[in-house]
Enzyme design. Structure first.
Site, short mmCIF file in Angstrom:
data_model
loop_
_atom_site.label_atom_id
_atom_site.label_comp_id
_atom_site.label_asym_id
_atom_site.label_seq_id
_atom_site.Cartn_x
_atom_site.Cartn_y
_atom_site.Cartn_z
N THR A 99 0.83 -1.21 0.00
CA THR A 99 0.00 0.00 0.00
C THR A 99 0.86 1.26 0.00
O THR A 99 0.55 2.24 -0.69
CB THR A 99 -0.94 0.01 1.22
N SER A 138 -7.27 -0.94 -6.46
CA SER A 138 -6.83 -1.15 -5.09
C SER A 138 -5.35 -1.44 -5.16
O SER A 138 -4.83 -1.86 -6.21
CB SER A 138 -7.58 -2.34 -4.46
N THR A 139 -4.64 -1.24 -4.05
CA THR A 139 -3.26 -1.71 -4.01
C THR A 139 -3.20 -3.18 -4.38
O THR A 139 -2.25 -3.63 -5.03
CB THR A 139 -2.68 -1.52 -2.59
N ASN A 140 -4.26 -3.92 -4.01
CA ASN A 140 -4.23 -5.37 -4.12
C ASN A 140 -4.32 -5.89 -5.54
O ASN A 140 -4.07 -7.07 -5.78
CB ASN A 140 -5.34 -5.99 -3.28
N THR A 185 35.87 -37.49 -14.11
CA THR A 185 34.68 -37.78 -13.32
C THR A 185 35.12 -38.02 -11.89
O THR A 185 36.13 -38.71 -11.65
CB THR A 185 33.93 -39.02 -13.85
N SER A 316 46.97 -10.99 -4.32
CA SER A 316 47.38 -11.13 -2.93
C SER A 316 48.10 -9.89 -2.46
O SER A 316 48.82 -9.24 -3.24
CB SER A 316 48.30 -12.35 -2.76
N SER A 317 47.91 -9.56 -1.19
CA SER A 317 48.64 -8.44 -0.60
C SER A 317 49.99 -8.87 -0.07
O SER A 317 50.79 -8.03 0.35
CB SER A 317 47.82 -7.83 0.54
N LYS A 322 50.70 -13.43 -7.60
CA LYS A 322 49.54 -14.32 -7.50
C LYS A 322 48.32 -13.68 -8.17
O LYS A 322 48.03 -12.51 -7.98
CB LYS A 322 49.22 -14.60 -6.03
#
Length: 468
Positions: A99, A138-140, A185, A316-317, A322
């Site tokens: 609503t 209606s909102t509905n 697999t 990577s830090s 990497k």
């Protein structure tokens, strides 16, 4: 400031605001997510389409005047064009079955229409949010219809993103068509295939999901507009539903039709559970593809290493050089989110009571996020990953020539027992299978090499036909 009122009393509204008292109360009542309906542009556009169609139907049936209908239509067109979306200030999660969102739209459209007529905001005696913009609704019925339209729009965008991603995989399949590799697999070496076949399978998985998504889009086209409060059509003029639904179809471009039973359609939100389930299926399969890409590209020295993903950023830090598979990783996370949204939507659909489901705002927000995030994930996977994938041809070729799994292909020619004998001996001795087969007196090396080539190992019947 200007003063507006509802049955709860008066309230001051900023004079610049196109929204009014109902929206203001909703902002106070629902400080939940920090995300407003303005962040769902497809829903704003959809609401505008619904209100414009209603105005046209109401004009035709004598409910509103020509002046009112024209001004409302122009206001709706501005919203459809992307203007004034910031005026949709209510939170995406709200009580009241939507609503607050519907009233936000009614107030914005009414005040835009008044501005178009040269009148100040709040002159609701001329164009009223409820009496004129929301007439015969209606909102509905208006809100769920708009949610379905918005979802339909989102589905089309996601279909385009999936098609582009499928095309990228298919292009790589063509590029890799003659590169032989060992299939796997249960993470163990299996039988030969081409890298092109592997990427063709990815493309087909996406194509299957596109088909399911197209089918589910038709569920968004059955609407309850005209049913008003609970589906009986109370307060709508005779013939309204048969005018407003085709008008909405023409204005929006969405092939909407009247639900067969408006009461059932008002209380039943099963269509949202269905589309959410399809989105979960897409997410599960995209995540599986992303997992495969990460696994196939693992390494570069101590992993599987069949393919190389494009380097997108430092990984990577602390570890120089990497590079991480960040694009498949972000796709995985989007997919996990969509799976979570499906659980929320499932509970919301189940939680409705009697003639209305009050939890459609959650469905609308979750579907919006799933559709938009999946679409963006497809785009970044396509552009920032798949299009730049390279085959590690040297490694793949070496593995093919070393693999004892190739003896599986010899089963129809020499039988399982002899093939197993070759494999076991080759594994124990470290010798090539062609040499082992010759030493065991089963097949000479030239015969073996003639049989174990890509087109014979990956095409049904080709090996036995050649042997014959």
């Amino acid at each position: 400031m200007r003063q507006e009122h509802d049955f709860l009393g008066p309230k001051d509204i900023p004079d610049h605001a196109y929204w009014g008292v109902h929206s203001a109360r909703a902002v106070e009542n629902f400080p939940i997510t920090g995300h407003t309906v303005a962040q769902m542009p497809a829903l704003v556009r959809a609401l505008a389409h619904v209100k414009q169609a209603a105005a046209a139907a109401n004009l035709r049936l004598g409910v509103i005047s020509q002046t009112q209908a024209d001004a409302i239509a122009q206001a709706c067109q501005r919203l459809i064009a992307g203007q004034h979306h910031e005026q949709f200030v209510v939170d995406v999660l709200q009580g009241g079955a939507g609503t607050s969102t519907n009233m936000n739209a009614n107030e914005v459209i009414a005040n835009l229409a008044l501005e178009i007529l040269g009148l100040p905001k709040g002159r609701y005696d001329v164009i009223h949010p409820n009496d004129h913009v929301n007439a015969s609704q209606s909102t509905n019925d208006a809100y769920p219809t708009a949610v379905k339209l918005a979802t339909y729009f989102g589905i089309q965008d996601l279909l385009a993103a999936l098609a582009a991603l499928r095309g990228a995989f298919q292009a790589k399949a063509g590029e890799f068509a003659h590169i032989l590799k060992i299939g796997r697999t249960q993470l163990q070496d299996a039988v030969p295939m081409t890298l092109g076949q592997e990427f063709t399978a990815f493309a087909q998985m996406i194509a299957d999901d596109e088909q399911r998504l197209r089918e589910s889009a038709t569920l968004m086209c059955e609407i309850n507009l005209g049913g008003t409060a609970i589906g009986t059509g109370i307060n709508a003029p005779v013939g309204y539903v048969d005018v407003v639904v085709p008008t909405l179809a023409a204005l929006s471009g969405v092939p909407v039709v009247k639900a067969r039973d408006l009461i059932a359609a008002t209380g039943d939100t099963g269509a949202f559970a269905d589309i959410s389930g399809i989105l979960k299926r897409i997410a599960v399969k995209l995540s599986k593809i992303s997992n495969d890409l990460r696994l196939l590209s693992s390494g570069p020295q101590a992993g599987v290493g069949d393919i190389r993903l494009p380097a997108r950023q430092a990984g990577s830090s602390i570890m120089p050089g990497k590079v991480n598979p960040v694009i498949p990783e972000v796709v995985n996370q989007v997919c996990f989110e969509v799976i979570g949204h499906d659980a929320a939507i499932t509970m919301a659909v189940e939680g409705g009571q009697l003639q209305l489901n009050a939890f459609e705002p959650l469905m609308a927000w979750a579907l919006h996020q799933s559709l938009s995030h999946l679409g963006r994930a497809c785009h970044t996977l396509q552009r920032n990953c798949v299009e730049g994938i390279e085959a590690n041809t040297a490694l793949l070729d070496a593995r093919i020539h070393e693999s004892v799994t190739l003896v599986t292909a010899l089963n129809p020619l020499i039988g399982y027992e002899k093939a197993a004998q070759i494999a076991k001996t080759a594994m124990a001795s470290g010798k090539p299978i062609a040499l082992v087969a010759e030493e065991l007196g089963i097949m000479d090396q030239a015969q073996m090499r003639a049989l174990l080539v890509a087109d014979k190992l990956t095409t049904p019947g080709a090996l036995t036909a050649t042997a014959a």
